[in-house]
Design a protein around this motif. Structure first.
Motif, PDB file in Angstrom:
ATOM      1  N   MET A  63       0.842  -1.196   0.000  1.00 39.98           N
ATOM      2  CA  MET A  63       0.000   0.000   0.000  1.00 39.98           C
ATOM      3  C   MET A  63       0.883   1.254   0.000  1.00 39.98           C
ATOM      4  O   MET A  63       1.827   1.351   0.754  1.00 39.98           O
ATOM      5  N   ASP A  64       0.581   2.210  -0.872  1.00 42.87           N
ATOM      6  CA  ASP A  64       1.394   3.420  -0.909  1.00 42.87           C
ATOM      7  C   ASP A  64       0.797   4.471   0.010  1.00 42.87           C
ATOM      8  O   ASP A  64      -0.062   5.241  -0.368  1.00 42.87           O
ATOM      9  N   HIS A  65       1.252   4.513   1.242  1.00 43.35           N
ATOM     10  CA  HIS A  65       0.683   5.433   2.219  1.00 43.35           C
ATOM     11  C   HIS A  65       0.974   6.879   1.882  1.00 43.35           C
ATOM     12  O   HIS A  65       0.239   7.764   2.265  1.00 43.35           O
ATOM     13  N   SER A  66       2.072   7.135   1.168  1.00 47.39           N
ATOM     14  CA  SER A  66       2.424   8.522   0.917  1.00 47.39           C
ATOM     15  C   SER A  66       1.429   9.194  -0.018  1.00 47.39           C
ATOM     16  O   SER A  66       1.355  10.404  -0.079  1.00 47.39           O
ATOM     17  N   SER A  67       0.629   8.420  -0.757  1.00 49.09           N
ATOM     18  CA  SER A  67      -0.313   9.044  -1.666  1.00 49.09           C
ATOM     19  C   SER A  67      -1.685   9.217  -1.042  1.00 49.09           C
ATOM     20  O   SER A  67      -2.587   9.748  -1.662  1.00 49.09           O
ATOM     21  N   ARG A  68      -1.864   8.725   0.179  1.00 49.16           N
ATOM     22  CA  ARG A  68      -3.162   8.859   0.827  1.00 49.16           C
ATOM     23  C   ARG A  68      -3.319  10.230   1.446  1.00 49.16           C
ATOM     24  O   ARG A  68      -2.400  10.998   1.557  1.00 49.16           O
ATOM     25  N   GLY A  69      -4.523  10.487   1.914  1.00 48.77           N
ATOM     26  CA  GLY A  69      -4.723  11.706   2.698  1.00 48.77           C
ATOM     27  C   GLY A  69      -5.487  12.752   1.930  1.00 48.77           C
ATOM     28  O   GLY A  69      -5.486  12.808   0.712  1.00 48.77           O
ATOM     29  N   GLY A  72      -6.570  -5.914  10.831  1.00 48.58           N
ATOM     30  CA  GLY A  72      -7.084  -5.354   9.573  1.00 48.58           C
ATOM     31  C   GLY A  72      -7.594  -3.930   9.690  1.00 48.58           C
ATOM     32  O   GLY A  72      -7.945  -3.310   8.689  1.00 48.58           O
ATOM     33  N   GLU A  73      -7.606  -3.380  10.896  1.00 52.28           N
ATOM     34  CA  GLU A  73      -8.142  -2.024  11.058  1.00 52.28           C
ATOM     35  C   GLU A  73      -7.161  -0.963  10.557  1.00 52.28           C
ATOM     36  O   GLU A  73      -5.950  -1.179  10.487  1.00 52.28           O
ATOM     37  N   ARG A  74      -7.734   0.199  10.284  1.00 52.56           N
ATOM     38  CA  ARG A  74      -6.935   1.388   9.942  1.00 52.56           C
ATOM     39  C   ARG A  74      -6.871   2.253  11.197  1.00 52.56           C
ATOM     40  O   ARG A  74      -7.905   2.717  11.693  1.00 52.56           O
ATOM     41  N   VAL A  75      -5.651   2.436  11.714  1.00 52.15           N
ATOM     42  CA  VAL A  75      -5.483   3.026  13.053  1.00 52.15           C
ATOM     43  C   VAL A  75      -4.529   4.227  12.977  1.00 52.15           C
ATOM     44  O   VAL A  75      -3.546   4.213  12.230  1.00 52.15           O
ATOM     45  N   LEU A  76      -4.854   5.240  13.768  1.00 51.92           N
ATOM     46  CA  LEU A  76      -3.985   6.418  13.892  1.00 51.92           C
ATOM     47  C   LEU A  76      -3.426   6.494  15.315  1.00 51.92           C
ATOM     48  O   LEU A  76      -4.181   6.409  16.295  1.00 51.92           O
ATOM     49  N   ALA A 100      -1.040  -5.608  16.664  1.00 49.36           N
ATOM     50  CA  ALA A 100      -2.486  -5.805  16.860  1.00 49.36           C
ATOM     51  C   ALA A 100      -3.274  -5.595  15.555  1.00 49.36           C
ATOM     52  O   ALA A 100      -4.249  -6.296  15.306  1.00 49.36           O
ATOM     53  N   VAL A 101      -2.866  -4.647  14.717  1.00 50.71           N
ATOM     54  CA  VAL A 101      -3.604  -4.462  13.453  1.00 50.71           C
ATOM     55  C   VAL A 101      -3.172  -5.503  12.421  1.00 50.71           C
ATOM     56  O   VAL A 101      -3.927  -5.788  11.480  1.00 50.71           O
ATOM     57  N   GLY A 102      -1.975  -6.079  12.602  1.00 49.05           N
ATOM     58  CA  GLY A 102      -1.521  -7.170  11.732  1.00 49.05           C
ATOM     59  C   GLY A 102      -1.137  -6.696  10.340  1.00 49.05           C
ATOM     60  O   GLY A 102      -1.233  -5.509  10.012  1.00 49.05           O
ATOM     61  N   SER A 103      -0.731  -7.663   9.521  1.00 51.98           N
ATOM     62  CA  SER A 103      -0.202  -7.298   8.198  1.00 51.98           C
ATOM     63  C   SER A 103      -1.296  -6.797   7.263  1.00 51.98           C
ATOM     64  O   SER A 103      -1.011  -6.148   6.257  1.00 51.98           O
ATOM     65  N   GLU A 104      -2.550  -7.105   7.569  1.00 54.92           N
ATOM     66  CA  GLU A 104      -3.649  -6.611   6.717  1.00 54.92           C
ATOM     67  C   GLU A 104      -4.111  -5.226   7.144  1.00 54.92           C
ATOM     68  O   GLU A 104      -4.953  -4.604   6.495  1.00 54.92           O
ATOM     69  N   PHE A 120       7.812  -3.591  10.441  1.00 56.71           N
ATOM     70  CA  PHE A 120       6.346  -3.602  10.381  1.00 56.71           C
ATOM     71  C   PHE A 120       5.880  -2.768   9.182  1.00 56.71           C
ATOM     72  O   PHE A 120       5.608  -1.564   9.327  1.00 56.71           O
ATOM     73  N   PRO A 121       5.796  -3.380   7.995  1.00 58.15           N
ATOM     74  CA  PRO A 121       5.422  -2.589   6.809  1.00 58.15           C
ATOM     75  C   PRO A 121       4.027  -1.983   6.910  1.00 58.15           C
ATOM     76  O   PRO A 121       3.719  -1.035   6.184  1.00 58.15           O
TER      77      PRO A 121
END
Ligand SMILES: C[S@@+](CC[C@H](N)C(=O)[O-])C[C@H]1O[C@@H](n2cnc3c(N)ncnc32)[C@H](O)[C@@H]1O
Length: 245
Positions: free
Chosen positions: A1-7, A79-83, A99-103, A126-127
């Protein structure tokens, strides 16, 4: 997942370690309270070296670190999206990432470049975790399943408490929840009450307001959330959950 393009528009970029020059470390937009009150703890290499140890974190929390971290990770699902809005010394971030795991996806933000760099190193295995240089009061991304705000509010002045609480609540998806773990007013006969008052008086000037104010009182739209609170260790610590919708 390319996190730098999110937001959303204006969301701060993810800094690769190679982009974090010494200049950046010296000149970023660090709030006055952090520079004036907590330079020694969070902005100096010596503070980081001394404090970033699980034993030290556990001692500062009177042996309650493991329990309070578990109380936070218990709120997460794989699998959650966490901040996580601010780095934390010790193993907290790694435990959230597990806790959120690889997904899942864990965004960690911090306003201090030295902390961002250090946290990136700690989480290199932890990617699913990305560390960003940003302010919790203005971070512009949203749609998080869970926001974990661990011992940040007691370190910021009142206006920042309002701004951070409201910004974090605004970052939640429908049904999402914010978990605030922080200090709370201890029982009136708590044996450590005087000690904590002295610690706050000399080192943590913004902490004692959490003895007087509920975290929900900082939220402008508190009615849009259902609130629950649990206290720990004779009331000295609290976990407050705000669930949207
Ligand atoms: C979460 S708090 C303290 C947590 C805990 N006491 C520990 O052991 O680390 C410390 C972090 O908050 C960061 N911080 C302070 N104000 C911030 C803000 N407005 N936005 C993002 N990070 C902030 C500091 O740079 C520091 O790394």
């Amino acid at each position: 997942m390319d996190h730098s393009s999110r937001g959303g528009a204006g969301a701060p970029p993810v800094f690769a370690r190679s982009e974090m020059s010494a200049d950046r470390v010296a000149t970023s937009g660090i709030p006055d309270y952090l520079e004036e009150t907590y330079h020694w703890a969070y902005l100096s290499k010596l503070g980081r070296l001394l404090l970033d140890r699980s034993l030290v974190v556990s001692s500062i929390l009177w042996g309650n670190a493991g329990r309070l971290i578990r109380a936070t990770t218990d709120e997460l699902r794989p699998g959650e999206r966490v901040l996580q809005p601010a780095c934390v010394y010790g193993s907290f971030s790694r435990q959230l990432a597990s806790a959120v795991g690889s997904e899942g996806c864990l965004d960690i933000i911090d306003v201090a470049p030295i902390q961002v760099e250090h946290c990136q190193r700690k989480l290199k295995d932890f990617p699913q975790a990305q560390v960003h240089l940003a302010n919790a009061a203005t971070w512009g991304d949203y749609d998080y399943d869970t926001v974990c705000c661990f011992f940040l509010l007691h370190e910021v002045p009142e206006d920042y408490k309002h701004r951070i609480v409201n910004n974090l609540l605004g970052a939640l998806s429908q049904g999402g929840k914010a978990v605030f773990v922080d200090y709370h007013r201890p029982h009136r006969l708590h044996p450590l009450k005087g000690v904590m008052r002295a610690v706050f008086g000399s080192l943590e000037p913004y902490a004692q307001s959490l003895w007087k104010h509920e975290i929900s009182s900082y939220a402008e739209n508190a009615g849009d959330f259902s609130w629950s609170k649990r206290t720990y260790f004779g009331g000295l610590y609290q976990k407050v959950i705000a669930q949207r919708g």
